[in-house]
Design an enzyme around this catalytic site. Structure first.
Site, PDB file in Angstrom:
ATOM      1  N   ASP A 132       0.855  -1.188   0.000  1.00 37.65           N
ATOM      2  CA  ASP A 132       0.000   0.000   0.000  1.00 37.65           C
ATOM      3  C   ASP A 132       0.888   1.234   0.000  1.00 37.65           C
ATOM      4  O   ASP A 132       1.997   1.210   0.532  1.00 37.65           O
ATOM      5  CB  ASP A 132      -0.907   0.013   1.235  1.00 37.65           C
ATOM      6  N   ASP A 151      -6.896  -1.511  -4.701  1.00 37.91           N
ATOM      7  CA  ASP A 151      -7.969  -1.179  -3.757  1.00 37.91           C
ATOM      8  C   ASP A 151      -8.889  -0.113  -4.338  1.00 37.91           C
ATOM      9  O   ASP A 151     -10.107  -0.169  -4.160  1.00 37.91           O
ATOM     10  CB  ASP A 151      -7.390  -0.679  -2.433  1.00 37.91           C
TER      11      ASP A 151
END
Length: 172
Positions: A132, A151
């Site tokens: 991330d 995401d």
């Protein structure tokens, strides 16, 4: 009694043609997701942040769990569980795309979700965690959990799916 012959080649070719644009969208999501993760891991060390705006940072973070780091400290089984869930979801999405090729918004939503799921599965298989790096923060709220392109595609796909379902319900 006459036996009806079916041309399986043309049928499977037709299904492939119906799937091609949606698989292409999913592939583009995977490509952008993986290229962005490669760039961030080559540029940052774990935990390093770079302020971009007053509300957005780039940061290298590893997520061993699901969304919002759910189950990230569960001991390792979650890696295999979330990988299996994503693989099942991709198979189900392909089935749905074949069944509903004329529903454009639905197919867009499924293609985005599929691309995001595949992008995060690649991370889980290669690294044991999801990479991330997008970090939004607001003074009154604090930091939103870091996320990635996959995401974002999953979220956008889910929004499109809800909008499509609401439109369909309102038509009836």
């Amino acid at each position: 009694m006459a036996i009806k012959k079916t041309n399986t080649f043309s049928t499977s070719s037709k299904h492939r043609a119906n799937l091609t644009p949606w698989l292409g969208i999913a592939a583009i999501v995977v490509l952008f997701d993986q290229l962005s993760k490669i760039a961030i891991t080559k540029t940052f060390v774990l935990g390093e942040e770079k302020l971009i705006t007053s509300f957005f940072n780039l940061v290298l973070a590893y997520n061993r769990g699901a969304a919002f780091s759910f189950l990230s400290n569960a001991g390792g089984w979650q890696r295999h569980f979330f990988t299996a869930v994503a693989v099942v979801a991709v198979v189900f999405i392909i089935f749905q795309l074949r069944r509903n090729p004329g529903q454009r918004m639905f197919c867009w939503s499924m293609a985005l979700i599929m691309g995001g799921a595949i992008g995060n599965v690649i991370d889980r298989i290669l690294y044991g965690h999801v990479i991330d790096f997008l970090d939004f923060h607001f003074a009154a709220i604090g930091h939103f959990p870091a996320f990635n392109v996959a995401d974002s595609a999953i979220t956008l796909g889910a929004i499109l799916f809800i909008v499509d379902e609401l439109r369909r319900v309102n038509k009836n």
